[in-house]
Design a protein around this motif. Structure first.
Motif, short mmCIF file in Angstrom:
data_model
loop_
_atom_site.label_atom_id
_atom_site.label_comp_id
_atom_site.label_asym_id
_atom_site.label_seq_id
_atom_site.Cartn_x
_atom_site.Cartn_y
_atom_site.Cartn_z
N THR A 1 -3.08 5.00 -0.10
CA THR A 1 -3.85 3.81 0.25
C THR A 1 -3.79 3.59 1.75
N ALA B 1 0.83 -1.20 0.00
CA ALA B 1 0.00 0.00 0.00
C ALA B 1 0.87 1.26 0.00
N GLY B 2 0.62 2.15 -0.96
CA GLY B 2 1.32 3.43 -1.00
C GLY B 2 0.73 4.38 0.03
N ARG B 3 1.33 5.57 0.13
CA ARG B 3 0.91 6.56 1.12
C ARG B 3 -0.59 6.78 1.19
N ARG C 1 -7.19 3.61 3.67
CA ARG C 1 -7.73 2.30 4.05
C ARG C 1 -7.31 1.86 5.45
#
Lengths: 264, 350
Positions: free
Chosen positions: A177, A173-175, A181
Motif C-alpha cells: 500500500t 499501510a503495509g509495504r 499509494r
C-alpha cells in the motif's frame, strides 16, 4: 550607477559558440531542406515503412514496459538497500549507457544466442530462440534503454522524503500500500521522465538490434534499420523516415523541457 | 487504557533510556531540549526505530520486546501520529489524506470517505475536503494531520511538536483548539515539545527528558515548583543549587555555604527565586545570614524587571527593577554585595 546591462560577448567566444550551434542546426536544416515533402505521404504509406514503424512502436513500447517492470524494483534496491558491491552492480547495469551498442549486441549474442551461455539452455530445454526474433529486438532495446529509467527513478527515490512513507505506515499501510499509494505517486515525475527517456532511447536503437536481432523486414527491422537500408535504395524515403524519428525526439525533448531544458 | 514503555536504544550519539507509563485520563507531555531524544522516543513507540532493550506494551498487548523477539510492525500498531511538519500526502486531497488510514486498514471507500467527512466536520475542515494540503494554512494543515491520525480510532495518539511548524500569530489559537480536541479524544495522548509553555498549556503531566534520560516528571505545578535540573530551572527562571544540608546550612556542590530555614538533611536541591536576591553596592546593614560579594556580569530586561547575572562565590541571577539597575549602576558591572534571606531558600530532597 550599476544598472544591469547585457553581457558583452567577446568576439572569439561568440564565433566559436556560433560554430557550435551551427554544427547541430545545419544537419537538421539539411534534413528539412532535402526532404521530398511531395512524396512524404507515399513514402510513409509504403507497406515496408508502415511495417517498420509498427514494429518500432511495438518493440520500443514493450521494451519500456519491461524496463518499468524490472527497472523500478532495481532502482528501489539501489536507493534503499545497502549491500556490499552495490556501486559495482550499479556501474555494471549502467554500462550500456556508455557501451557501443554493437558491443552490447555481441554480448547479448554470447549470452542469449543459440550457442550462448543461457541461449543454449533455453533452446534445448524449452525450444526458445531469442536472437533474430522480435523478442530479440525487445531485448536489445531493453538492454540499452533500461539504464536511463533506473538512474532517473533511483534519483527520484533518493530525493523523496521517506518520512511520508513512515507516516503512511503509522496509518496502517503495509509495504505494498505504501508503495502503490505513496512512494510511486510521489516519484511519478521521475517515473514518467525515466520511462519517456528510455522509450526514446529504445526507439532509436540501432547497433545492438542489428547485431543481436538482425534485419528481417516485419520481424526485426525497426525504423532506424529501415532508414539506414533505405538510404541505399530509396534515399528520399529514408529522409522522410528520419524526419519522423526527428519529430518524435523533438516531442520528447519538449515534453520533458521542465526537467532538462530548464524554464527560463 | 495503559501504556507501559521502557525504551532502551542507541542511535548515533544518542543513548535513550526512558521508562514511561501513561493512562487514558491524562495528557502527557515529553518536554526537553533539542537533541534530548524526544522524537526518537515517539518513533520507538511507533515502531519506526527498533528497541535495543526494553519493552513497549499497550493495554496489556506487547508491541515490542527484543528479549522475547516480539515486534509488531508500525502498520499493525493501533496508533495515530501527528508529525512535526505534518507530512500530509501532497498528492492526495484533504479528504483522501484523512481517509488514508481507514482505507489502508481495509475499510471500503464509501465508508472510509463518510467517516473522513465526519472528522473534517468535527475539525471545521468540511469546506476543504477537495483541497490539496499545500493550499491550506498552517493551522488548517495541523487540523488535517490531527483528523488523519484520529480517523482510525487509535488507542495511542502521539504528537511530535504539534505547534512548532506554526508562526507565532496563529499558535495561541491553534493551541486552544488542540487542547479542546485532545480533551475529547479517549485514548492515551502523548506529545513531545521543547516549548515549556506548550507543554504546560496542553498537558496534565510533564516528563522532562534530557540527554536521553528522564530527569523529572509530575504535574506542571510540581515540576515548576521543584526543578530537578538546570534545564528546568532555566525554563522556570529560578536559581537552582544542589548540595548537602546539615544543621540549617547547605554546602553547595559548586562551593559556598547557604544558610537555610529548613531542617532538611542530606543531598538536597535548593531554589532561590531571583526576586528574593537583594543586590547592594555596600555591604548591607542588619544581619541577613547569606551575604557575599559578587560581580555584576550582565543585565537583561525581562518585562518590567531586569535580570542581573552575578558571579561570585555563589553565582546566581538576581531580579531587580530597572530603577535599581540605574541606581546601582549595575549595567557598568563591578563589585556588588548579594544577600538572600534564609527563609527564601526552598529546599527539597534530591
Amino acid at each position: 550607477m550599476t544598472r544591469p546591462r547585457r553581457e558583452r560577448v567577446p568576439a572569439a567566444l561568440g564565433l566559436l559558440a556560433g560554430l557550435g550551434a551551427a554544427f547541430f542546426i545545419l544537419p537538421l536544416a539539411g534534413l528539412l531542406a532535402r526532404a521530398p515533402w511531395g512524396d512524404a505521404l507515399t513514402a510513409l504509406s509504403a507497406p515496408e515503412t508502415l511495417e517498420a514503424l509498427r514494429l518500432s512502436l511495438v518493440a520500443s513500447l514493450t521494451a519500456t514496459a519491461v524496463s518499468l517492470l524490472l527497472g523500478v524494483p532495481l532502482a528501489w534496491v539501489y536507493a534503499r538497500v545497502e549491500f556490499p558491491g552495490r556501486n559495482l552492480l550499479r556501474a555494471l547495469t549502467t554500462l550500456p549507457m556508455v557501451l557501443p551498442p554493437v558491443v552490447g549486441g555481441i554480448a547479448l549474442l554470447l549470452a542469449f544466442g543459440r550457442r550462448g551461455l543461457l541461449g543454449m539452455l533455453l533452446e534445448r530445454g524449452f525450444g526458445i530462440t531469442l536472437p533474430f526474433t522480435t523478442a530479440g529486438v525487445v531485448m536489445a532495446e531493453t538492454f540499452v534503454s533500461m539504464p536511463f529509467l533506473v538512474l532517473t527513478v533511483e534519483a527520484g527515490l533518493r530525493s523523496l522524503d521517506s518520512r511520508y512513507e513512515e507516516a503512511a505506515r503509522t496509518l496502517g499501510a503495509g509495504r505494498w500500500t505504501v508503495l502503490g499509494r505513496v512512494t510511486l505517486p510521489l516519484i511519478a515525475p521521475s517515473l514518467f521522465a525515466g520511462a519517456v527517456l528510455s522509450w526514446a532511447r529504445a526507439l532509436g536503437e540501432f547497433g545492438a538490434t542489428i547485431t543481436f536481432a538482425g534485419n528481417f523486414p516485419g520481424r526485426t527491422q525497426t525504423m532506424p534499420l529501415a532508414v539506414y537500408l533505405l538510404l541505399e535504395s530509396r534515399p528520399e524515403a529514408s529522409f522522410i523516415l528520419s524526419l519522423v524519428l526527428l519529430a518524435v525526439s523533438l516531442a520528447v525533448l519538449v515534453g520533458l523541457r521542465d526537467r532538462w531544458l530548464g524554464s527560463p | 487504557m495503559s501504556l507501559a514503555a521502557e525504551v532502551g536504544l542507541q542511535l548515533g550519539r544518542l543513548r535513550l533510556d526512558v521508562s514511561l507509563a501513561a493512562g487514558g485520563a491524562e495528557v502527557v507531555a515529553l518536554l526537553g531540549p533539542n537533541g534530548a531524544g524526544k522524537t526518537t522516543f515517539l518513533r520507538a513507540l511507533a515502531g519506526l526505530v527498533p528497541l535495543d532493550a526494553g519493552r513497549v506494551e499497550l493495554d496489556g498487548v506487547t508491541f515490542e520486546d527484543p528479549v522475547r523477539r516480539v515486534f509488531v510492525p508500525t502498520e499493525r500498531r493501533p496508533i495515530g501520529v501527528v508529525f512535526q511538519d505534518y507530512l500530509l500526502f501532497p498528492h492526495l486531497s484533504v479528504l483522501d489524506n484523512v481517509a488514508f488510514g481507514l482505507r489502508s486498514r481495509g475499510t471500503g471507500r464509501k465508508t472510509a470517505d463518510g467517516r473522513a467527512r465526519d472528522w473534517l466536520e468535527r475539525l471545521d475542515l468540511a469546506a476543504y475536503a477537495t483541497a490539496r494540503p499545500d493550499s491550506l494554512s498552517g493551522g488548517q494543515r495541523q487540523r488535517v494531520a490531527l483528523a488523519r491520525a484520529l480517523a482510525t480510532d487509535p488507542r495511542l495518539l502521539l504528537l511530535d511538536e504539534p505547534l512548532a511548524a506554526l508562526d507565532a500569530s496563529t499558535r495561541a489559537e491553534v493551541r486552544r483548539d488542540l487542547k479542546r480536541h485532545l480533551a475529547s479524544f479517549e485514548g492515551i495522548r502523548l506529545l513531545v515539545t521543547h516549548d515549556p509553555l506548550e507543554a504546560i498549556a496542553l498537558a496534565d503531566r510533564l516528563v522532562v527528558l534530557e540527554s536521553g534520560t528522564v530527569t523529572q516528571s509530575g504535574t506542571p505545578a510540581e515540576v515548576t515548583a521543584r526543578p530537578r535540573s538546570q534545564y528546568v530551572a532555566d525554563l522556570v527562571g529560578v536559581n537552582l543549587f544542589r548540595g548537602a544540608a546539615a544543621g540549617g546550612v547547605l554546602s553547595l556542590a559548586g562551593g559556598g555555604l547557604l544558610a537555610v530555614a529548613d531542617a532538611a538533611a542530606g543531598d538536597v536541591f535548593a531554589v532561590v527565586h531571583p526576586r528574593a536576591v537583594a543586590v547592594h553596592r555596600q555591604r548591607p546593614e542588619g544581619s541577613p545570614r547569606n551575604v557575599w560579594r559578587g560581580r555584576a556580569e550582565g543585565v537583561e530586561l525581562a518585562g518590567d524587571r531586569a535580570r542581573v547575572r552575578v558571579s561570585g562565590e555563589i553565582s546566581l541571577v538576581a531580579e531587580v527593577t530597572p530603577a535599581a539597575v540605574a541606581e546601582l549602576a549595575l549595567a557598568a558591572g563591578g563589585e556588588v554585595w548579594i544577600s538572600v534571606k534564609a527563609t527564601e531558600v526552598a529546599v527539597y530532597p534530591a
